[in-house]
Every structure is written in structure tokens, then in C-alpha cells.
Design an enzyme around this catalytic site. Structure first.
Site, PDB file in Angstrom:
ATOM      1  CB  SER A  52      18.844  42.821  -3.696  1.00 19.06           C
ATOM      2  OG  SER A  52      19.506  42.340  -2.572  1.00 19.06           O
ATOM      3  NE  ARG A  91      26.549  38.582  -8.520  1.00 15.50           N
ATOM      4  CZ  ARG A  91      25.474  38.991  -7.863  1.00 15.50           C
ATOM      5  NH1 ARG A  91      25.341  38.698  -6.576  1.00 15.50           N
ATOM      6  NH2 ARG A  91      24.540  39.694  -8.462  1.00 15.50           N
ATOM      7  NE  ARG A 121      21.981  33.035  -2.540  1.00 13.48           N
ATOM      8  CZ  ARG A 121      22.637  33.923  -1.807  1.00 13.48           C
ATOM      9  NH1 ARG A 121      22.018  34.592  -0.850  1.00 13.48           N
ATOM     10  NH2 ARG A 121      23.907  34.180  -2.036  1.00 13.48           N
ATOM     11  CD  GLU A 177      20.693  39.033  -1.343  1.00  9.51           C
ATOM     12  OE1 GLU A 177      20.605  39.196  -2.569  1.00  9.51           O
ATOM     13  OE2 GLU A 177      21.732  39.236  -0.690  1.00  9.51           O
ATOM     14  NE  ARG A 185      28.636  33.623   0.165  1.00 12.36           N
ATOM     15  CZ  ARG A 185      28.255  34.869   0.456  1.00 12.36           C
ATOM     16  NH1 ARG A 185      28.576  35.854  -0.331  1.00 12.36           N
ATOM     17  NH2 ARG A 185      27.552  35.112   1.545  1.00 12.36           N
TER      18      ARG A 185
END
Length: 420
Positions: free
Chosen positions: A349, A259, A386, A346, A274
Site C-alpha cells: 500500500s 496487529r 506476506r 494486497e 493475516r
């Protein structure tokens, strides 16, 4: 480039408008699509009628006497020009319709909270945050325990890259082995998919819309690096008719993900929260549309099972419409407590994309009468890099060591990670 069901638009445009408003998007796009759909159908009909007329005229020319032929040929030539113009108008109408169709996000499921990023609803809170005096953050713990190396990651690849080292690499592999075992025991087929995909696959899953700037593109080969194995798994059955007679098809994809994090300058720059590259085990499901909501709950339950195994406090939230992404009709996140940030972040998801992705990718199944219908797709995280943040920070001990959750001990080879 995924698309909503036109049947819903035609039969219940108010529901689509309400969905657009809840997302904070333009409800006027619904009327624009309805008009484009009507114009496209009119253009197709006009072109079809002229082609039929042209076919009849050419038959008359073949049967005509020499005296009649010049007038008929002139009329046929005029008709040919009209057909050419009608086909050009049809192409324009098709393109306008496609653009209008692609502009509308998936229709949200009843009960999804309206609003943006901060308007989620907490559905459940599990476990108590640990009472830690002066907790260390995951970077300090990771570096003192020899689990990852941010400095050399930056030297080799730039900011937001890292090396997982020694027991840190074992900890991630252990976490993923646990996720794989959980998935396989629950009927998932394990997949290690390609991480470079064609543009039509990336577009079909809805990732080249508002968040296209998050995606790495290899321009020389016209391929995209995936940000989740959801993308190749969604493309796996593109243009196929599935056999769902025995129930949903479930896949678990283990892949590296990429990403650009283009919109996050200054956010979470420290550590591995991140980053540009990480690994993930992602569950992906194909099912009949009427099974999708129950399957969504199952995905959430498997995520809860994984979070229980790593022994971290977490909460489950129902994401608001404006924070869903274009493909999801409903999304639940599980957020783990991060002691040094005094908040939940988070970890997982899970999204119910209903028929939105499958319609664009032409993934169908046969209903009970044998007629092809569009399938539903869902996705959900079962483990990702993460998670190491939550494991390290919640299981740290006063002497600077970190307790390894018992479910991961067999993979890591020790029950405590101690400073070097």
C-alpha cells in the site's frame, strides 16, 4: 487524532462535505465542526476581553483612594468570577471543537473513486498468472520445504503466529535486504525504529480512531505496539521544523509489526497472510504539500521495482474513498496474483496523507519566505512477510520445489528450494 486543515474547511466546506460523502461518512460533521470552530473563537474572544477588563480594573484598585477602594474591590471580585466562568466556557468550547475536528477524516484528492472496499479502480495489470496444474498453497509448500512452522508457532504463542525456519528465514531476510538496497540507492535513510510508542504518537498518525481495536496496548506502561513503522517514523520529527530546502526527507523503516486482527475472525486463518506479528520495510516521506502527489507516484514506482524483482504478476489499484482509513487522501495498492486463491491479494500500500498527520504531530518546514508551514507525509510498503506467499505460489514447480527469484539468490544461497 490527526486533523484536517481548517483553512480548507472555512474556504471550501463543500469540498469537505463531498469528501465525507465519498467516504460514506457523515457530511453533517462538517457543519458541526464549523459551528464548534465559531463557538471556540467567540469563547476565546470573550475570555480575552474579560481578562483585559480585569487587568484595567486591578490597576484602578491600585490607584484608588481609601473611600473608592471597597466599591472597586467588589467590582474586581465580580469580574474575577466572570473571568473564571469565561475560562471554563473556553475550555468546554476547545474540547468540543477538538472532538468535532477529530471526527472528520482527511479530505480525499480529486479523482479518488467513491464507495467502499469493492469500488477500487484497476490502474494497471503487469505480467500473466502462471499456468499451474493443481498448484499447492503457500502453507503446503512452506511446510514441505522447511520454510516455516505454523504448528509450533501456535504451540508457543497461539493462533496466527509462526516460526520462519531455515531457508524461509533466509528468504525473508533476502527480500528485506533487497528492499533496503532499493531504498538506500533511491535516497532513503535506513532506520530501525522502536516498535513501542507513546499514545500521542499512535494517535497523531490516526491509528486510534476506527481501527483502535487492531492495536496492541501495553497498559502497565501506557505504550502501544506498532502495526507499521509508519508510526514511529511519523513521530520521529514531531514538534520540529524541518529543512526541506534540498527536497523531501525519505526514511525506510525495518521493523517487526503487530496487529490484533480483531475484525478478521474466520478470514485467512490458514498460513501467513493475516497474522499477529510480521516484519516489514516501510518507506516514509516528509515533503512540501505541493510535492506530495509526485512523491506518491515515486513511492508507487519503487514498489513496482520491488515487485518486478520478485517476478510475480500483479495489478495496481486506486482504493475507493470508503476504504482509505482516516489519514489517507489517496491510496494505491499493488496486489499480487495468488494461484491457489485465483485472485489478487494486497502486497503493498502507499498512502498520501497530505498534511493530516503532520498537523497533529506539529511537523513543519519553512517556506521560501521563511514562514513555518505544515509538511505533508506519505508512506509505502517496500517488502513484508506476506510477500513470501506470492513468491512461493507463483514460482512453484511440478516436483514440489520453488524457484528462487534471481534477485534473491545471492541472499538465499540457492536458486531452488527443494523438499527436504
Amino acid at each position: 487524532m490527526a486533523v484536517i486543515d481548517l483553512k480548507v474547511l472555512r474556504e471550501n466546506p463543500d469540498a469537505v462535505r463531498a469528501s465525507q460523502r465519498a467516504r460514506g461518512e457523515d457530511p453533517g460533521l462538517v457543519d458541526a465542526l464549523a459551528e464548534a470552530d465559531s463557538a471556540r473563537r467567540a469563547a476565546i474572544s470573550a475570555a480575552d476581553n474579560l481578562r483585559a477588563e480585569q487587568k484595567s480594573a486591578s490597576k484602578l484598585v491600585g490607584k484608588a483612594s481609601p473611600d473608592e477602594r471597597p466599591a472597586l474591590l467588589a467590582a474586581a471580585k465580580e469580574l474575577a468570577e466572570k473571568v473564571k466562568a469565561a475560562e471554563a466556557a473556553q475550555l468546554d468550547a476547545e474540547q468540543a471543537y477538538t472532538a468535532a475536528h477529530l471526527a472528520i477524516s482527511n479530505v480525499i484528492i480529486d479523482g479518488v473513486p467513491a464507495g467502499g472496499e469493492d469500488d477500487f479502480v484497476v490502474l494497471d495489470t503487469v505480467g500473466e498468472p502462471p499456468a499451474l496444474e493443481n498448484p499447492k498453497d503457500h502453507v503446503e509448500l512452506g511446510e514441505s520445504l522447511g520454510l516455516f512452522d505454523m504448528e509450533r508457532g501456535a504451540k508457543v504463542s497461539g493462533s496466527r503466529f509462526y516460526f520462519l525456519t531455515g531457508p524461509g528465514a533466509l528468504l525473508q531476510l533476502g527480500l528485506f535486504q533487497l528492499a533496503v538496497r532499493t531504498a538506500v540507492e533511491n535516497g532513503f535513510t535506513l532506520m530501525i525504529p522502536p516498535v513501542l510508542v507513546r499514545p500521542e504518537i499512535m494517535a497523531g498518525t490516526g491509528f486510534l480512531g476506527a481501527h483502535a481495536d487492531e492495536v496492541y496496548r501495553v497498559e502497565a506502561d501506557d505504550l502501544y505496539l506498532v502495526g507499521t513503522s509508519e508510526v514511529p517514523l511519523a513521530g520521529y520529527h514531531a514538534n520540529e521544523i524541518l529543512d526541506l530546502s534540498a527536497g523531501p526527507l525519505r526514511y525506510a523503516g525495518w521493523s517487526t509489526c503487530f496487529r490484533r486482527e480483531a475484525g478478521s475472525y474466520g478470514k485467512d486463518t490458514r498460513g501467513i497472510i493475516r497474522v499477529h506479528q510480521f516484519d516489514k520495510v516501510e518507506g516514509f516521506v516528509y515533503c512540501r504539500p505541493e510535492q506530495a502527489e509526485a512523491e506518491h507516484q515515486r513511492l508507487l514506482d519503487w514498489q513496482r521495482q520491488m515487485l518486478a524483482a520478485i517476478e510475480v504478476p500483479y495489478r495496481v489499484i486506486d482504493i475507493a474513498a470508503g476504504d482509505l482509513g482516516s489519514s489517507a487522501a489517496r491510496k494505491y495498492d499493488c496486489e499480487a496474483w495468488v494461484p491457489t486463491q485465483h485472485t489478487y491479494r494486497e502486497l503493498t500500500s502507499t498512502s498520501n496523507c497530505t498534511t493530516f498527520q503532520a498537523r497533529r504531530l506539529s511537523v513543519r518546514y519553512r517556506d521560501d519566505s521563511g514562514k513555518p508551514q505544515t509538511a505533508a507525509t506519505l508512506n509505502g510498503t517496500l517488502a513484508t512477510t506476506r510477500w513470501l506467499v506470492a513468491i512461493l505460489e507463483n514460482h512453484q514447480q511440478p516436483d514440489g520445489s520453488v524457484r528462487v527469484p534471481s534477485a534473491l539468490v545471492p541472499y538465499v544461497g540457492t536458486d531452488v528450494l527443494a523438499p527436504r
